[in-house]
Design a protein around this motif. Structure first.
Motif, PDB file in Angstrom:
ATOM      1  N   LYS A 239       0.826  -1.210   0.000  1.00 51.80           N
ATOM      2  CA  LYS A 239       0.000   0.000   0.000  1.00 51.80           C
ATOM      3  C   LYS A 239       0.861   1.261   0.000  1.00 51.80           C
ATOM      4  O   LYS A 239       0.546   2.239  -0.686  1.00 51.80           O
ATOM      5  CB  LYS A 239      -0.925  -0.003   1.217  1.00 51.80           C
ATOM      6  N   VAL A 240       1.948   1.235   0.773  1.00 54.00           N
ATOM      7  CA  VAL A 240       2.850   2.392   0.796  1.00 54.00           C
ATOM      8  C   VAL A 240       3.457   2.614  -0.584  1.00 54.00           C
ATOM      9  O   VAL A 240       3.559   3.751  -1.062  1.00 54.00           O
ATOM     10  CB  VAL A 240       3.951   2.189   1.858  1.00 54.00           C
TER      11      VAL A 240
ATOM     12  N   GLN B 296       1.054   1.972   9.884  1.00 53.63           N
ATOM     13  CA  GLN B 296       2.083   2.546  10.737  1.00 53.63           C
ATOM     14  C   GLN B 296       3.452   2.367  10.089  1.00 53.63           C
ATOM     15  O   GLN B 296       3.672   1.460   9.297  1.00 53.63           O
ATOM     16  CB  GLN B 296       2.082   1.848  12.099  1.00 53.63           C
ATOM     17  N   GLY B 297       4.392   3.233  10.450  1.00 53.88           N
ATOM     18  CA  GLY B 297       5.761   3.073   9.980  1.00 53.88           C
ATOM     19  C   GLY B 297       6.265   4.255   9.179  1.00 53.88           C
ATOM     20  O   GLY B 297       5.506   5.155   8.802  1.00 53.88           O
TER      21      GLY B 297
ATOM     22  N   ALA C 290       4.643   7.366   6.882  1.00 54.47           N
ATOM     23  CA  ALA C 290       4.958   8.728   7.322  1.00 54.47           C
ATOM     24  C   ALA C 290       5.457   9.573   6.157  1.00 54.47           C
ATOM     25  O   ALA C 290       5.075  10.748   6.014  1.00 54.47           O
ATOM     26  CB  ALA C 290       6.008   8.687   8.433  1.00 54.47           C
ATOM     27  N   ARG C 291       6.298   8.996   5.325  1.00 55.06           N
ATOM     28  CA  ARG C 291       6.827   9.761   4.193  1.00 55.06           C
ATOM     29  C   ARG C 291       5.728  10.092   3.186  1.00 55.06           C
ATOM     30  O   ARG C 291       5.733  11.163   2.576  1.00 55.06           O
ATOM     31  CB  ARG C 291       7.964   8.985   3.539  1.00 55.06           C
TER      32      ARG C 291
ATOM     33  N   ALA D 208       0.186  14.109  11.006  1.00 56.47           N
ATOM     34  CA  ALA D 208      -0.190  12.704  10.839  1.00 56.47           C
ATOM     35  C   ALA D 208       1.042  11.860  10.548  1.00 56.47           C
ATOM     36  O   ALA D 208       1.143  10.717  11.006  1.00 56.47           O
ATOM     37  CB  ALA D 208      -1.219  12.562   9.719  1.00 56.47           C
ATOM     38  N   ALA D 209       1.978  12.411   9.776  1.00 57.49           N
ATOM     39  CA  ALA D 209       3.204  11.683   9.456  1.00 57.49           C
ATOM     40  C   ALA D 209       4.009  11.401  10.713  1.00 57.49           C
ATOM     41  O   ALA D 209       4.491  10.285  10.930  1.00 57.49           O
ATOM     42  CB  ALA D 209       4.042  12.477   8.454  1.00 57.49           C
ATOM     43  N   ALA D 210       4.157  12.396  11.567  1.00 56.50           N
ATOM     44  CA  ALA D 210       4.911  12.218  12.804  1.00 56.50           C
ATOM     45  C   ALA D 210       4.250  11.188  13.713  1.00 56.50           C
ATOM     46  O   ALA D 210       4.931  10.440  14.422  1.00 56.50           O
ATOM     47  CB  ALA D 210       5.045  13.552  13.538  1.00 56.50           C
ATOM     48  N   ALA D 211       2.927  11.124  13.672  1.00 56.52           N
ATOM     49  CA  ALA D 211       2.194  10.204  14.542  1.00 56.52           C
ATOM     50  C   ALA D 211       2.443   8.742  14.182  1.00 56.52           C
ATOM     51  O   ALA D 211       2.393   7.869  15.052  1.00 56.52           O
ATOM     52  CB  ALA D 211       0.699  10.508  14.488  1.00 56.52           C
ATOM     53  N   VAL D 212       2.714   8.452  12.896  1.00 58.65           N
ATOM     54  CA  VAL D 212       2.891   7.060  12.476  1.00 58.65           C
ATOM     55  C   VAL D 212       4.358   6.689  12.278  1.00 58.65           C
ATOM     56  O   VAL D 212       4.686   5.515  12.127  1.00 58.65           O
ATOM     57  CB  VAL D 212       2.099   6.753  11.184  1.00 58.65           C
ATOM     58  N   ALA D 213       5.258   7.675  12.264  1.00 59.04           N
ATOM     59  CA  ALA D 213       6.686   7.394  12.052  1.00 59.04           C
ATOM     60  C   ALA D 213       7.248   6.610  13.224  1.00 59.04           C
ATOM     61  O   ALA D 213       6.865   6.812  14.381  1.00 59.04           O
ATOM     62  CB  ALA D 213       7.458   8.693  11.866  1.00 59.04           C
TER      63      ALA D 213
END
Length: 364
Positions: A309-310, A332-333, A337-338, A348-353
């Motif tokens: 998916k990423v 997540q991951g 995040a990127r 939102a990116a920081a939350a899943v990084a």
């Protein structure tokens, strides 16, 4: 770690990373821990050292990228012969998207590098890959004297179509233990194949490994089909190159290769469906891409699905942000995040990084 010339995507493997991974740089990471272009042991990446360089390494470990960069630059200015400061400054310059400046930092300390000259040359060869300068890859790879540097040199020779010179270099390192020797043997086996199409796959793989990925996937279709006709792992290679083509936005190549795949490798039906979904995203067909992933979700391992998916989201983000966001929803991951950062949602990116440095860069 064994690095295949054509790294396979295992059922629980990291699909996105394996689609994008270059052979030689992966070998360098596993052998030296010195990659400027990928994650590795922090001290190996940044040089560690004493004084200002050591302070900078501590700041970087704590996630203060800007502070570390400033400290490394100050240390290098104060002592232009400080190898560790130069390595750290080069790493952060490369991280900031300035590979030419990174190379300049390393070049400035060559005369005083002493026993670390081989490492400096290897890093410069790797930066030359990022700069797409095959002549410099050859020059620095050879000058490093290291097996990993020679592998890079051989790949650059192959990418330039100089098969005889590449063969000599690969033969000189094929007895090396570990991934360097294994990769050299795999290149040599391809080059020795009586079918010229299969032999030509060596050059295509080298192009992929050195970052000329669009060129590689656009030229691979007939080569990998010929390989598949005579090799037991042919289906796996078709699937790998289809995934690479889809990840590079070359949907037609991906679909053509998938059409040639009569029987998927054992346990890899989900990868076929996931690759097809990525290809739909590459075509800009967000609805078909999302529908494909809904079906894949029932049969794919969780981490493989997330990575696929990423990859799809990365391919389509520029033209269809809404579909990209849907694809990474709940994922997540650092890959997710990127994607979210690309979409302008740093919170939102920081939350899943997961990587602390990336998280801090994103403001988390």
């Amino acid at each position: 770690m064994h690095i295949s010339l054509f790294p396979s995507n295992t059922p629980s493997g990291n699909l996105a990373a394996r689609l994008w991974r270059s052979t030689a740089l992966s070998v360098l990471l596993s052998v030296t821990g010195a990659s400027l272009l990928a994650c590795g042991p922090l001290q190996s990446l940044t040089g560690g050292g004493k004084g200002g360089a050591a302070e900078a390494a501590g700041l970087l470990k704590a996630g203060d990228v800007a502070g570390a960069a400033a400290k490394y630059e100050a240390a290098l200015t104060a002592n232009p012969a400080d190898i560790d400061a130069a390595i750290g400054a080069a790493y952060l310059r490369a991280l900031a998207g300035k590979p030419q400046d990174a190379d300049a930092a390393l070049a400035s300390v060559e005369a005083s590098a002493g026993p670390k000259l081989a490492e400096v040359k290897l890093r410069r060869a790797m930066l030359a890959v990022q700069l797409n300068d095959f002549d410099k890859v050859k020059e620095h790879g050879m000058a490093s004297g290291l097996p990993a540097g020679k592998l890079l040199q051989a790949e650059a020779e192959l990418a330039d179509g100089n098969r005889p010179e590449a063969k000599l270099i690969l033969e000189s390192i094929q007895a090396e233990a570990g991934p360097v020797g294994e990769t050299a043997k795999q290149y040599l086996a391809l080059m020795a194949d009586p079918n010229p199409l299969v032999a030509g796959l060596a050059e295509t793989q080298a192009l992929w490994a050195l970052g000329a990925q669009k060129v590689a996937v656009r030229s691979v279709e007939e080569l990998v089909k010929a390989y598949a006709e005579a090799h037991e792992d042919g289906a796996e290679q078709i699937l790998i190159w289809a995934g690479r083509a889809a990840a590079m936005g070359e949907a037609d190549v991906a679909f053509n290769l998938l059409d040639a795949l009569t029987v998927p490798p054992p346990g890899q039906v989900w990868r076929v469906a996931a690759t097809k979904s990525i290809a739909w995203c590459a075509q800009g067909n967000g609805a078909e891409c999302l529908a494909g992933f809904e079906a894949v979700a029932a049969i794919a391992p969780q981490d493989g699905l997330a990575d696929a998916k990423v990859t799809a989201a990365t391919v389509i983000a520029g033209r269809d942000p809404a579909t990209a966001r849907q694809l990474v929803q709940g994922v997540q991951g650092d890959g997710a995040a990127r994607v979210l950062a690309m979409l302008g949602d740093k919170a939102a990116a920081a939350a899943v990084a997961s990587d602390p440095i990336l998280k801090k860069q994103l403001g988390g």
